[in-house]
Scaffold this motif. Structure first.
Motif, PDB file in Angstrom:
ATOM      1  N   ASP A   1      43.722  36.741 -92.426  1.00 39.95           N
ATOM      2  CA  ASP A   1      44.134  37.391 -91.455  1.00 39.95           C
ATOM      3  C   ASP A   1      45.333  37.059 -90.984  1.00 39.95           C
ATOM      4  OD1 ASP A   1      42.316  38.837 -90.441  1.00 39.95           O
ATOM      5  OD2 ASP A   1      41.189  38.393 -89.209  1.00 39.95           O
ATOM      6  N   VAL A   2      45.736  35.893 -91.017  1.00 38.32           N
ATOM      7  CA  VAL A   2      46.944  35.572 -90.521  1.00 38.32           C
ATOM      8  C   VAL A   2      47.931  35.973 -91.883  1.00 38.32           C
ATOM      9  CG1 VAL A   2      46.353  33.134 -88.478  1.00 38.32           C
ATOM     10  CG2 VAL A   2      46.587  32.557 -91.053  1.00 38.32           C
ATOM     11  N   ALA A   3      47.454  35.020 -93.084  1.00 34.28           N
ATOM     12  CA  ALA A   3      48.055  35.285 -94.239  1.00 34.28           C
ATOM     13  C   ALA A   3      48.249  36.689 -94.378  1.00 34.28           C
ATOM     14  CB  ALA A   3      47.873  34.963 -95.515  1.00 34.28           C
ATOM     15  N   ALA A   4      48.426  37.861 -94.225  1.00 32.49           N
ATOM     16  CA  ALA A   4      48.533  39.005 -93.690  1.00 32.49           C
ATOM     17  C   ALA A   4      49.415  39.825 -93.171  1.00 32.49           C
ATOM     18  CB  ALA A   4      47.026  40.701 -93.433  1.00 32.49           C
ATOM     19  N   ALA A   5      49.838  39.371 -91.620  1.00 37.37           N
ATOM     20  CA  ALA A   5      50.380  38.635 -90.936  1.00 37.37           C
ATOM     21  C   ALA A   5      52.028  38.342 -91.127  1.00 37.37           C
ATOM     22  CB  ALA A   5      49.890  38.318 -89.516  1.00 37.37           C
TER      23      ALA A   5
END
Length: 273
Positions: free
Chosen positions: A227-231
């Motif tokens: 999730d943080v990488a996708a952001a």
């Protein structure tokens, strides 16, 4: 007229179930409005005595320094509750705004403002739609707020990334994902896994009409990282606080007995490149 929310139907069922995302999201605001006073009465002293704690273990930001140098920094807290963390940051020289979706929690923050004489700027806002300009903050953070209580946590991370300036930090703490395989029991019974770590169904409480009264969402460590990488954020650290000898308190499923052998909190530290 009382400013307390009207009572709702009692909970008659609790367990792990799939529920519509909008039902779970709506339940979060209602639950915190209804239970804010009780929550703050029970936990307010623990949260406030050190000013900024990352979780029930008691790790403080003064000890951990996960937000970096905050003197003069523009800081946004999401899921702030009564804004204990933001109040501590003000004393460190930060320019901070505390946000929460619950009006009743923010009323608790305003009450603390009057008691302490320290006024924290407060904004009622959903963490997935912050009313701030892009690249306007140096730090965005939450201590156990927002992320566990929405079906689409990826939007929380994306919104934090939008508000951050390049090089800024998004730091969030949640129940350690491993804990979801174990019952929420502070005794030795809570040390035996009873469900799959990979079962991502949320914990849900409903009334006798099937209305969702409370929903809390489980994500694995890998889910949080993706999730943080996708952001567009870079993961810098994952902090798993150990239970300290001085902390003899029990908070829900957290206790010295469990904390000695099982992690209870995970703090994810990320930056925007």
């Amino acid at each position: 007229m009382s400013d307390h929310p009207p009572p709702r139907r009692p909970v008659t069922h609790a367990g792990y179930d799939d529920v519509p995302a909008d039902a779970g999201d709506a339940a979060a605001r209602g639950w915190w409005d209804e239970n804010a006073d009780e929550y703050l009465a029970e936990h307010g002293d623990f949260l406030g005595d050190a000013g900024f704690r990352w979780g029930p273990e008691g790790l403080t930001e003064a000890e951990a320094g996960l937000l970096g140098d905050v003197d003069g920094a523009r800081v946004v807290e999401v899921g702030a509750g009564a804004a204990h963390c933001s109040r501590w940051l003000l004393a460190q020289g930060a320019r901070v705004v505390a946000t929460d979706v619950s009006a009743r929690m923010l009323a608790g923050a305003a009450h603390l403002d009057a008691v302490t004489g320290t006024r924290v700027p407060l904004v009622q806002a959903d963490a997935r739609a912050l009313p701030f300009a892009s690249a306007s903050a140096d730090v965005v953070f939450t201590s156990y707020g927002a992320v566990p209580f929405v079906a689409d946590a990826a939007r929380v991370h994306a919104e934090a990334a939008r508000v951050l300036r390049p090089g800024g930090r998004w730091v969030f703490s949640v129940t350690h994902p491993v804990r979801w395989a174990f019952p929420d029991d502070p005794t030795v019974r809570g040390l035996t896994a009873h469900r799959s770590y990979f079962d991502r169904r949320p914990y849900v409480e409903t009334d006798d009409l099937g209305e969702v009264r409370y929903a809390e969402y489980h994500r694995t460590v890998g889910d949080h990282v993706r999730d943080v990488a996708a952001a567009g954020l870079r993961l810098r650290d994952v902090v798993e606080p150990e239970w300290p000898a001085w902390n003899t308190a029990t908070w829900g499923g957290w206790s010295p007995e469990r904390g000695a052998v099982l992690p209870g909190t995970a703090v994810f530290v990320t930056t925007k490149d």
